[in-house]
Each structure stands twice: as structure tokens, then as C-alpha cells.
Motif scaffolding. Structure first.
Motif: not given
Length: 135
Positions: A42-44, A49-59
Motif C-alpha cells: 500500500t505504500s506509495p 515492479a517492486e511490489r511484484a518482487a516483494l509479493s513473490l518473496a512473501l509467497a
């Protein structure tokens, strides 16, 4: 900022403190962005691209992993195949390092501890088994 520890901050003290400090010092990531890491969705401060990579990292860091095809669909919007392989390699390496350091309760160096206490503790980070008094 693809180098993220995949588990919640209280679970990955040894690796998250070092990576946060490295992101800020070596990677020149603003401290505000480091502090907002656990609010990346949610942070601006974070790009898609960073959100996609970080979402993958969490998963990928979940036990069992919860990676889906959708993670890779999102990644492919922003990264080449080679970059995706590198992102997954970093996630896997840091996951291994998390388990290693938790198993051996390795002590956190003072500079990383100081950085983490200032920038990560507000988001729930604690040194856990890596605190001096526990080693």
C-alpha cells in the motif's frame, strides 16, 4: 529492493537487519522506504515492479510456499526471464540464510543491530534469538 526476507520481521532478525542496512547504505535506498517495507503493498514508496518482487518473496518464504502463476504473470510485466531467475535465487538464498542463522542463533553485529532498532523495530522487528543476551 527485491532483496527481502520473506517471513515477518520478528521471524528473520539476522537477515532482515543486514539486508535493510545494506539496502540503505550500499543500495542507497531511502530510510523511509526501508521502514515502509512491510507496508509495500500500500505504500506509495514502492513501484509496481517492486511490489511484484516483494509479493513473490512473501509467497516463496511461506511454509509451505504459496507461489502462484499470478506471481509470475506480474513479474513478467516488469522483469526479464533472467531477472526473474535472479530474484528467485536471492529469495532462496535469503531463506536458507534465515534458517541457518535462526538454527545457530548467530549474534547480530552492533552496526546492523543499531540500524534495525532504529528503522525496523517500529514495524515489529526484534532481534529474537540473535540478541547478545541470548547467545
Amino acid at each position: 529492493m527485491a532483496r527481502v526476507s520473506p517471513a515477518p520481521p520478528e521471524k528473520v532478525a539476522q537477515v532482515s537487519d543486514h539486508n535493510a542496512q545494506n539496502a540503505a547504505t550500499i543500495g542507497e535506498t531511502p530510510a523511509a522506504k526501508v521502514r515502509a517495507l512491510w507496508q509495500f503493498q500500500t505504500s506509495p514508496l514502492f513501484t509496481p515492479a517492486e511490489r511484484a518482487a516483494l509479493s513473490l518473496a512473501l509467497a516463496a518464504g511461506a511454509c509451505p510456499p504459496s507461489v502462484t502463476d499470478e506471481h509470475f504473470v506480474e513479474l513478467k510485466k516488469h522483469y526479464s526471464e533472467d531477472a526473474i531467475v535472479e530474484i528467485v535465487a536471492v529469495i532462496a538464498l535469503l531463506g536458507w540464510l534465515n534458517r541457518w542463522n535462526i538454527t545457530f542463533a548467530t549474534r547480530i553485529e552492533e552496526s546492523a543491530l543499531t540500524f534495525a532498532e532504529k528503522h525496523l523495530a517500529p514495524s515489529g522487528w526484534t532481534p529474537g534469538v540473535h540478541a547478545k543476551e541470548n547467545v
